[in-house]
Design a protein around this motif. Sequence first.
Motif, PDB file in Angstrom:
ATOM      1  N   SER A  21     -28.684 -27.153 -20.340  1.00 35.69           N
ATOM      2  CA  SER A  21     -30.015 -26.559 -20.423  1.00 35.69           C
ATOM      3  C   SER A  21     -30.188 -25.893 -21.781  1.00 35.69           C
ATOM      4  O   SER A  21     -29.222 -25.409 -22.375  1.00 35.69           O
ATOM      5  N   ALA A  23     -32.927 -23.121 -23.244  1.00 31.50           N
ATOM      6  CA  ALA A  23     -34.106 -22.274 -23.088  1.00 31.50           C
ATOM      7  C   ALA A  23     -34.756 -22.068 -24.448  1.00 31.50           C
ATOM      8  O   ALA A  23     -34.092 -21.632 -25.396  1.00 31.50           O
ATOM      9  N   ASP A  72     -38.981 -29.235 -19.076  1.00 26.26           N
ATOM     10  CA  ASP A  72     -39.839 -28.546 -18.115  1.00 26.26           C
ATOM     11  C   ASP A  72     -40.713 -27.590 -18.905  1.00 26.26           C
ATOM     12  O   ASP A  72     -40.261 -26.545 -19.357  1.00 26.26           O
ATOM     13  N   LYS A  75     -41.173 -24.011 -17.653  1.00 29.31           N
ATOM     14  CA  LYS A  75     -40.026 -23.118 -17.858  1.00 29.31           C
ATOM     15  C   LYS A  75     -39.603 -23.049 -19.322  1.00 29.31           C
ATOM     16  O   LYS A  75     -38.658 -22.335 -19.653  1.00 29.31           O
ATOM     17  N   THR A  77     -37.927 -25.150 -20.981  1.00 28.16           N
ATOM     18  CA  THR A  77     -36.512 -25.477 -20.968  1.00 28.16           C
ATOM     19  C   THR A  77     -36.309 -26.974 -21.174  1.00 28.16           C
ATOM     20  O   THR A  77     -36.982 -27.789 -20.545  1.00 28.16           O
TER      21      THR A  77
END
Length: 126
Positions: A21, A23, A72, A75, A77
């Motif tokens: 992931s 961010a 996403d 988000k 992300t």
Amino acid sequence: QVQLVESGGGSLQAGGSLRLSCAVSGYTYDRYCMGWFRQAPGKEREGVANIDSAGITKYADSVKGRFTISKDNAKNTLYLQMNSLKPEDTAIYYCAAMLQRTYGFCFQTPRPYNYWGQGTQVTVSS
């Protein structure tokens, strides 16, 4: 200030799966290229996969059919789903971003990208 923070790295055996992931914060442009890159010991950093703001994706030949990049937007992300991992996938994985210059095109080489995360280690044992 644009910040990218990777997570999800680890050690596992060949054939396993892992999801990375990234961010993303502070990126305010509508158009972007975002990608995953990796660097193995003694080797140059190489492109793994990228995605643009239209959702167009590209993959390095070495990971096609095994890795999937996605984003996403709710988000903020970026993800990299890695399946059927091989020892040669062992590397530090970085996410990166840049303003997309040409619609439908993202660089697969690292040099044009100007925002980078700190990297996350992925180790695949045989």
